[in-house]
Design an enzyme around this catalytic site. Structure first.
Site, PDB file in Angstrom:
ATOM      1  N   ARG A  50       0.830  -1.201   0.000  1.00  0.00           N
ATOM      2  CA  ARG A  50       0.000   0.000   0.000  1.00  0.00           C
ATOM      3  C   ARG A  50       0.866   1.253   0.000  1.00  0.00           C
ATOM      4  NH1 ARG A  50      -4.195  -1.666   4.869  1.00  0.00           N
ATOM      5  NH2 ARG A  50      -5.131  -3.486   3.843  1.00  0.00           N
ATOM      6  N   ASP A  52       0.792   5.659   0.519  1.00  0.00           N
ATOM      7  CA  ASP A  52       0.052   6.746   1.139  1.00  0.00           C
ATOM      8  C   ASP A  52      -0.421   7.760   0.108  1.00  0.00           C
ATOM      9  OD1 ASP A  52       0.626   5.680   3.663  1.00  0.00           O
ATOM     10  OD2 ASP A  52       2.433   6.888   3.898  1.00  0.00           O
ATOM     11  N   TYR A 110      11.772   1.150  -2.798  1.00  0.00           N
ATOM     12  CA  TYR A 110      11.254   2.516  -2.884  1.00  0.00           C
ATOM     13  C   TYR A 110      12.405   3.464  -3.183  1.00  0.00           C
ATOM     14  CZ  TYR A 110       6.725   1.386  -0.641  1.00  0.00           C
ATOM     15  OH  TYR A 110       5.487   0.881  -0.341  1.00  0.00           O
ATOM     16  N   ARG A 197       9.334   7.441   5.176  1.00  0.00           N
ATOM     17  CA  ARG A 197       9.189   8.883   5.378  1.00  0.00           C
ATOM     18  C   ARG A 197       9.792   9.318   6.715  1.00  0.00           C
ATOM     19  NH1 ARG A 197       3.030  10.228   4.351  1.00  0.00           N
ATOM     20  NH2 ARG A 197       3.808  12.299   4.952  1.00  0.00           N
TER      21      ARG A 197
END
Length: 263
Positions: A50, A52, A110, A197
């Site tokens: 998932r 954000d 990522y 993050r």
């Protein structure tokens, strides 16, 4: 019922994250609606990871089941004719009936893109995070090394995280520069909610001189999110790949070279 794996790319700016939303503006909502139109029956999908609100993807992987007789090329063309411009199917391949996009994933990748400039750049709006101060890249890189390996990442875990364990295996972190852009690549077996993050927020604190290099290691050991830096902006974060078993031919589609600056 035959099962298919689909590689998706999307600009997360206009959507409320991946997950389906009551108002229908999750990426999942748009993909399921488009698939249902092409298949001519309701289709539910499961993703590899998932994302954000505001987070992008170049190689998100989903699986879905359907008996609709379509060739791979027909799936991608049909889907893209029904998807909004910010979401696009890249490739489709039939997989084993027990394949699972999330649970079969061995590693995920990522990238964070960060613009280092005194002034913001409109052409990179919602494409890269922005830091207006000079960044000490060697210090940031050195600070990141303590995160490699198997650790309890509680200090970088959102209070809303629903994972059963905060332990993850960070398999790679690579920092690259191209002009004013800084790219940080993360590879792990999995990530906690807001983990990247929160890590980047802490690394930037080191990079701009607000914290020493060894602060990252002490923060990791503390296992206390309250001691960390603010959660960094989502705009520069990209989900860029999923790897399955080493002999899985699906990896050719799901672990591509990152098509980002600096690569």
């Amino acid at each position: 019922m035959p099962r298919f794996a689909l590689v998706l790319a999307y600009d997360g700016s206009a959507y409320n994250g991946w997950q389906s939303q009551p108002h229908g503006n999750g990426v999942q909502d748009h993909v399921q609606l488009a698939l249902s139109k092409v298949a001519d029956h309701p289709v539910q999908v499961t993703c590899a990871g998932r994302t954000d609100t505001g987070v992008h993807a170049t190689a998100q992987v989903i699986h879905f089941d359907t008996e609709a007789p379509r060739k791979p090329g027909a799936w991608t063309r049909g889907l893209n004719s029904h998807l909004p411009s910010g979401i696009a199917a890249q490739q489709v391949r039939e997989v084993a009936p027990d394949f699972h996009a999330r649970f079969d994933a061995r590693r995920r990748r990522y990238h964070y893109l960060i613009l280092r400039a005194p002034m913001r750049q409109p052409l990179l709006h919602q494409r890269a995070a922005w830091v207006f101060q000079p960044v000490d890249v060697p210090a940031l890189t050195q600070a990141s090394r303590c995160l490699l390996g198997v650790h309890d990442f509680s200090s970088f875990r959102s209070s809303e995280c629903q994972a059963k364990t905060p332990v993850r295996d960070m398999q790679g972190i690579m920092v690259r520069e191209q002009g004013a852009l800084l790219s940080i690549e993360f590879i792990a077996n999995g990530f906690l909610h807001h983990m990247i993050r929160n890590i980047v927020g802490a690394l930037i604190q080191v990079g701009v001189g607000k914290q020493p290099v060894d602060w990252m290691a002490s923060l990791l050991r503390a296992r206390d999110r309250r001691l960390g830096a603010p959660t960094f902006a989502p705009e520069g974060l990209y989900f860029t790949g999923v790897a399955y078993a080493p002999d899985d031919p699906l990896n050719e589609l799901t672990w591509p070279a990152a098509a980002l600056p600096g690569h």
